[in-house]
Enzyme design. Structure first.
Site, PDB file in Angstrom:
ATOM      1  N   GLN A  11      37.620  30.078  27.232  1.00 43.18           N
ATOM      2  CA  GLN A  11      36.328  29.925  27.906  1.00 43.18           C
ATOM      3  C   GLN A  11      36.145  30.940  29.024  1.00 43.18           C
ATOM      4  OE1 GLN A  11      35.227  25.980  29.067  1.00 43.18           O
ATOM      5  NE2 GLN A  11      33.345  26.653  30.028  1.00 43.18           N
ATOM      6  N   ASN A 206      38.945  31.978  41.242  1.00 52.24           N
ATOM      7  CA  ASN A 206      37.593  31.462  41.436  1.00 52.24           C
ATOM      8  C   ASN A 206      37.277  31.168  42.886  1.00 52.24           C
ATOM      9  OD1 ASN A 206      36.828  31.661  38.810  1.00 52.24           O
ATOM     10  ND2 ASN A 206      37.499  29.612  38.260  1.00 52.24           N
ATOM     11  N   ASN A 228      30.788  35.254  37.634  1.00 50.23           N
ATOM     12  CA  ASN A 228      31.072  36.214  36.574  1.00 50.23           C
ATOM     13  C   ASN A 228      30.282  37.497  36.737  1.00 50.23           C
ATOM     14  OD1 ASN A 228      32.857  34.443  35.486  1.00 50.23           O
ATOM     15  ND2 ASN A 228      31.448  33.606  33.980  1.00 50.23           N
ATOM     16  N   GLU A 254      45.445  56.543  33.860  1.00 54.98           N
ATOM     17  CA  GLU A 254      45.647  56.945  35.253  1.00 54.98           C
ATOM     18  C   GLU A 254      45.854  55.728  36.152  1.00 54.98           C
ATOM     19  OE1 GLU A 254      43.015  59.890  37.022  1.00 54.98           O
ATOM     20  OE2 GLU A 254      42.613  60.648  35.031  1.00 54.98           O
TER      21      GLU A 254
END
Length: 449
Positions: A11, A206, A228, A254
């Site tokens: 999820q 979160n 998000n 890199e």
């Protein structure tokens, strides 16, 4: 071409993925149905954005991405959502029963059945690439699918694509906010796999991102969509130089070369600036120097840990938008004089800078303001060990009583794996401690040998 395949697991992986592809499409002017009006070379072409999108002969742009989940609800939303025409149906893979927050289900029982199908789809995507550069893997380590299936898939990718880089974006459990009781178990077991099978892992949590949204964007109750979108900006900044041309481009390899001093010490802290709402941005425009100061603030970090408690080993600064190298050099010089920002004594310079002229895009109706320039910092600091010691402590409290262990053993896992993973993390904490320790003078070191 240097293509990159994104893999979104569980999820968390899927929802972060949605935010990322939404943003990539905006940045490149690709419509939700995959058509790109500005693209003149129909079918193929060697444009910079082809690292992330493949083109069909009808001019449709398809993300080089795969979504996997052991249960269908989250991915069904993509199948019916705005971007349903963007993805090839074969790229959205779902099982029938979920991992029930259980690492062992994701890794052994339920995950085993679906992993070959997933690898087959990955192979199909890899075959379309002329020079596959690596994988970006998105998942959380607290749930069952992200932790268990995530590490299973990474193990298999290591076998099939040993030389390709694997960059991992993992959502770690937060100190205060918890979504499952067994998070500490899943995280420790999963990190044990990440140590071996990823080249660079970017830690997100979160709670840190909640606080950023609350404080800087004035959102009272941030939703996962808010979080998000912020994470997507970070990931977009990391990959801008792969998708656009700029002054100082940064390749995926890199990152590894500049950020990872020892193979095990590859857990990165990300921060991003400016995180400001549209109302505020109307009145201020941040200079390069201000942005550079902001990303070093503990409150800008995307994982709950205080970099002032540790030392930096390396930093990657990715500027985008209206930025010139002269300003960057000046800003970095100022940072080097600050006492609060300490580097380990064996790595005196420690800065890698990238500049990309593509200004940051924002999702219409989103919370972030449209700004002229932005900066994303990825740093390797010894402070990240805080995150591990927090999880280890919670793990120990539960494991001392063997609480919930029967669920894992019942899915075919051996109890020895718990202690093995826990010892590996104890060693990792020790590694971080040693890396941050002052180097002893040469004479003393020789005597000890």
């Amino acid at each position: 071409m240097r293509e990159i395949i994104s893999i979104h697991i569980g999820q968390a992986g899927a929802q972060v993925g949605n935010a990322c592809w939404e943003l990539y499409c905006l940045e490149h002017g690709i419509n939700p149905d995959g058509q790109m009006p500005s693209d003149k070379s129909v079918g193929g072409g060697d444009d910079a954005f082809n690292t992330f999108f493949s083109e069909t002969s009808s001019g449709k742009h398809v993300p080089r991405a795969i979504y996997l989940d052991l249960e269908p609800t989250v991915i069904d939303e993509i199948r019916t959502g705005t971007y349903r025409q963007l993805f090839h149906p074969e790229q959205l893979i779902t099982g029938k029963e979920d991992a029930a927050n259980n690492y062992a289900r994701g890794h052994y029982t339920v995950g085993k059945e679906i992993v070959d199908l997933c690898l087959d789809r990955v192979r199909k995507l890899a075959d379309q690439c002329s020079g596959l550069q690596g994988f970006l893997v998105f998942h959380s380590v607290g749930g069952g699918t992200g932790s268990g299936f995530g590490s299973l898939l990474l193990e298999r990718l290591s076998v099939d694509y040993g030389k390709k880089s694997k960059l991992d974006f993992c959502v770690y459990p937060s100190p205060q906010v918890s979504t499952a009781v067994v998070e500490p178990y899943n995280s420790v077991l999963s990190t044990h796999g990440l140590l071996e099978h990823t080249d660079v892992a970017f830690m997100l949590d979160n709670e840190a991102i909640y606080d950023l949204c609350k404080k800087s964007l004035d959102i009272d109750r941030p939703s996962y969509a808010n979080l998000n979108r912020l994470v997507a900006q970070v990931i977009s900044s990391l990959t801008t130089s792969l998708r656009f041309d700029g002054a100082l481009n940064v390749d995926i390899n890199e990152f590894q070369t500049n950020l990872v001093p020892y193979p095990r010490i590859h857990f990165m802290l990300a921060s991003y600036a400016p995180v400001i709402s549209a109302e505020k941005a109307f009145h201020e425009q941040l200079s390069v120097a201000e942005l550079t100061n902001t990303v070093f603030e503990p409150s800008s970090m995307m994982a709950k840990c205080d970099p002032r408690h540790g030392k930096y080993m390396a930093c990657c600064l990715m500027y985008r938008g209206d930025v010139v190298p002269k300003d960057v050099t000046a800003a970095v010089a100022v940072i080097k004089t600050k006492r609060t920002i300490q580097f380990v004594d064996w790595c005196p310079t420690g800065f890698k800078c990238g500049i990309n002229y593509q200004a940051p895009s924002v999702v219409p109706g989103g919370d972030l303001a449209k700004v002229q320039r932005a900066l994303c910092m990825i740093s390797n600091t010894t402070a990240i060990a805080e995150v591990f010691s927090r999880i280890d402590h919670k793990f120990d409290l539960m494991y001392a009583k063997r609480a919930f262990v029967h669920w894992y053993v019942g899915e075919g896992m051996e109890e020895g794996e718990f202690s093995e993973a826990r010892e590996d993390l104890a060693a990792l904490e020790k590694d971080y401690e040693e890396v941050g320790a002052e180097t002893v003078g040469d004479d003393e070191a020789e005597e000890e040998m």
